[in-house]
Design a protein around this motif. Structure first.
Motif, mmCIF file in Angstrom:
data_model
loop_
_atom_site.group_PDB
_atom_site.id
_atom_site.type_symbol
_atom_site.label_atom_id
_atom_site.label_comp_id
_atom_site.label_asym_id
_atom_site.label_seq_id
_atom_site.Cartn_x
_atom_site.Cartn_y
_atom_site.Cartn_z
ATOM 1 N N ILE A 47 0.867 -1.171 0.000
ATOM 2 C CA ILE A 47 0.000 0.000 0.000
ATOM 3 C C ILE A 47 0.910 1.228 0.000
ATOM 4 C CG2 ILE A 47 -0.226 0.079 2.538
ATOM 5 C CD1 ILE A 47 -3.153 1.056 2.057
ATOM 6 N N GLU A 48 0.542 2.233 -0.805
ATOM 7 C CA GLU A 48 1.312 3.467 -0.850
ATOM 8 C C GLU A 48 0.520 4.561 -0.159
ATOM 9 O OE1 GLU A 48 4.286 3.403 -4.568
ATOM 10 O OE2 GLU A 48 2.284 4.205 -4.987
ATOM 11 N N ILE A 49 1.162 5.226 0.788
ATOM 12 C CA ILE A 49 0.515 6.289 1.553
ATOM 13 C C ILE A 49 1.454 7.486 1.577
ATOM 14 C CG2 ILE A 49 -0.396 6.976 3.808
ATOM 15 C CD1 ILE A 49 -1.012 3.982 4.289
ATOM 16 N N PHE A 50 0.903 8.646 1.221
ATOM 17 C CA PHE A 50 1.668 9.886 1.243
ATOM 18 C C PHE A 50 0.867 10.930 2.001
ATOM 19 C CE2 PHE A 50 2.602 7.805 -2.895
ATOM 20 C CZ PHE A 50 3.859 7.340 -2.549
ATOM 21 N N THR A 51 1.498 11.580 2.983
ATOM 22 C CA THR A 51 0.819 12.554 3.823
ATOM 23 C C THR A 51 1.671 13.804 3.989
ATOM 24 O OG1 THR A 51 1.774 11.800 5.922
ATOM 25 C CG2 THR A 51 -0.218 10.657 5.160
ATOM 26 N N ASP A 52 1.084 14.739 4.727
ATOM 27 C CA ASP A 52 1.850 15.916 5.126
ATOM 28 C C ASP A 52 2.768 15.508 6.280
ATOM 29 O OD1 ASP A 52 0.140 15.608 7.289
ATOM 30 O OD2 ASP A 52 -0.976 17.449 6.933
ATOM 31 N N GLY A 53 3.338 16.454 6.962
ATOM 32 C CA GLY A 53 4.296 16.155 8.021
ATOM 33 C C GLY A 53 3.694 15.794 9.365
ATOM 34 N N ASN A 54 2.399 15.535 9.427
ATOM 35 C CA ASN A 54 1.746 15.168 10.684
ATOM 36 C C ASN A 54 2.343 13.857 11.206
ATOM 37 O OD1 ASN A 54 0.030 14.373 12.745
ATOM 38 N ND2 ASN A 54 -1.838 14.874 11.626
ATOM 39 N N SER A 55 2.960 13.906 12.366
ATOM 40 C CA SER A 55 3.652 12.729 12.914
ATOM 41 C C SER A 55 2.698 11.646 13.409
ATOM 42 C CB SER A 55 4.590 13.144 14.044
ATOM 43 O OG SER A 55 3.853 13.714 15.107
ATOM 44 N N ASP A 56 1.411 11.958 13.557
ATOM 45 C CA ASP A 56 0.448 10.944 14.011
ATOM 46 C C ASP A 56 0.472 9.711 13.109
ATOM 47 O OD1 ASP A 56 -0.331 12.655 16.025
ATOM 48 O OD2 ASP A 56 -2.143 13.340 15.003
ATOM 49 N N TYR A 57 0.611 9.920 11.815
ATOM 50 C CA TYR A 57 0.617 8.798 10.875
ATOM 51 C C TYR A 57 1.787 7.847 11.139
ATOM 52 C CZ TYR A 57 -2.752 11.482 8.101
ATOM 53 O OH TYR A 57 -3.841 12.177 7.676
ATOM 54 N N GLU A 58 2.928 8.392 11.485
ATOM 55 C CA GLU A 58 4.114 7.564 11.749
ATOM 56 C C GLU A 58 3.856 6.554 12.862
ATOM 57 O OE1 GLU A 58 8.011 9.516 12.066
ATOM 58 O OE2 GLU A 58 6.973 11.338 11.379
ATOM 59 N N TYR A 59 3.092 6.964 13.866
ATOM 60 C CA TYR A 59 2.826 6.105 15.017
ATOM 61 C C TYR A 59 1.645 5.170 14.795
ATOM 62 C CZ TYR A 59 5.902 9.543 17.120
ATOM 63 O OH TYR A 59 6.963 10.365 17.383
ATOM 64 N N ASN A 71 4.632 1.444 1.618
ATOM 65 C CA ASN A 71 5.541 2.502 1.200
ATOM 66 C C ASN A 71 4.910 3.793 1.687
ATOM 67 O OD1 ASN A 71 7.425 0.897 -0.151
ATOM 68 N ND2 ASN A 71 6.237 0.937 -2.043
ATOM 69 N N TYR A 72 5.550 4.430 2.641
ATOM 70 C CA TYR A 72 4.985 5.632 3.242
ATOM 71 C C TYR A 72 5.984 6.769 3.192
ATOM 72 C CZ TYR A 72 3.412 8.888 6.856
ATOM 73 O OH TYR A 72 3.048 10.020 7.543
ATOM 74 N N GLY A 73 5.555 7.881 2.618
ATOM 75 C CA GLY A 73 6.392 9.069 2.550
ATOM 76 C C GLY A 73 5.633 10.298 2.979
ATOM 77 N N PRO A 96 9.236 3.985 -1.173
ATOM 78 C CA PRO A 96 8.413 4.622 -2.210
ATOM 79 C C PRO A 96 9.285 5.358 -3.209
ATOM 80 C CG PRO A 96 8.313 5.905 -0.190
ATOM 81 C CD PRO A 96 9.107 4.651 0.115
ATOM 82 N N ASN A 97 8.776 5.482 -4.422
ATOM 83 C CA ASN A 97 9.461 6.275 -5.436
ATOM 84 C C ASN A 97 9.460 7.720 -4.941
ATOM 85 O OD1 ASN A 97 10.217 7.796 -7.666
ATOM 86 N ND2 ASN A 97 9.096 6.496 -9.091
ATOM 87 N N PHE A 98 10.631 8.310 -4.846
ATOM 88 C CA PHE A 98 10.770 9.650 -4.282
ATOM 89 C C PHE A 98 9.901 10.661 -5.031
ATOM 90 C CE2 PHE A 98 13.282 13.300 -2.657
ATOM 91 C CZ PHE A 98 13.288 12.947 -1.317
ATOM 92 N N ALA A 99 9.806 10.527 -6.354
ATOM 93 C CA ALA A 99 9.009 11.452 -7.166
ATOM 94 C C ALA A 99 7.513 11.311 -6.884
ATOM 95 C CB ALA A 99 9.282 11.216 -8.645
#
Length: 180
Positions: A47-59, A71-73, A96-99
């Motif tokens: 699964i690919e997940i891309f978010t803003d800088g909210n640290s809640d997702y990391e946890y 793949n999470y960026g 994840p692919n950086f682009a």
């Protein structure tokens, strides 16, 4: 009140949302819905997940998905005097692919969301006084967006996801008999 939203990048299918304060609990409710409504990822089908800088997702994400299955960026916007002057991309889990690490799709969707649902506009007469009513309005918009909205050339996001074979009408929605 914050609204966490999740859409699929290529089809714009509105998968999940959660309403509440900007906390890990609200984030957890949204990720739980995402987990229930999407295919279970595997190491060879992540699964690919891309978010803003909210640290809640990391946890919260590792509570639902194995690190080897995602793949999470994050895309963090660097602002000066209220203007975006740069972007920083971070790879949190997987490769994840950086682009591909972008949030433009969800930002675009959130703009459409605010435009079409008056309850989300700041300083409006139709703001929601009760969280439950706001959630009901968003559920209704979610169905409209996924099944009734002709998103691309006569197809709805639900059609692109293979969930239906036609664009629904409000009549179909209101008269649909759900078999339990």
């Amino acid at each position: 009140m914050w609204i966490y939203t999740a859409i699929k990048r290529r089809t714009y299918f509105f998968v999940a949302f959660a309403v509440g304060k900007w906390t890990q609990d609200t984030c957890r409710r949204m990720i739980e819905k995402l987990y229930e409504r999407t295919e279970l990822p595997f190491p060879d089908n992540k699964i690919e997940i891309f978010t803003d800088g909210n640290s809640d997702y990391e946890y919260i994400l590792p509570e639902f998905y194995a690190e080897t299955c995602m793949n999470y960026g994050q895309l963090i916007k660097i602002k000066e005097n209220g203007r975006v002057v740069g972007k920083e991309k971070r790879i949190i889990y997987g490769k994840p692919n950086f682009a591909d690490i972008e949030t433009t799709d969800i930002e675009n969707f959130n703009g459409i969301f605010r435009e079409r649902l008056g309850r989300l506009v700041r300083k409006t007469k139709c703001f929601s006084k009760y969280k439950r009513r706001l959630e009901c309005a968003i559920h209704l918009f979610q169905f409209y967006w996924d099944f009734i909205n002709e998103f691309k050339r006569g197809t709805s996001p639900a059609m692109m996801e293979g969930l239906t074979d036609h664009v629904w009408s409000w009549h179909e929605f209101l008269m649909y008999h759900y078999a339990v």
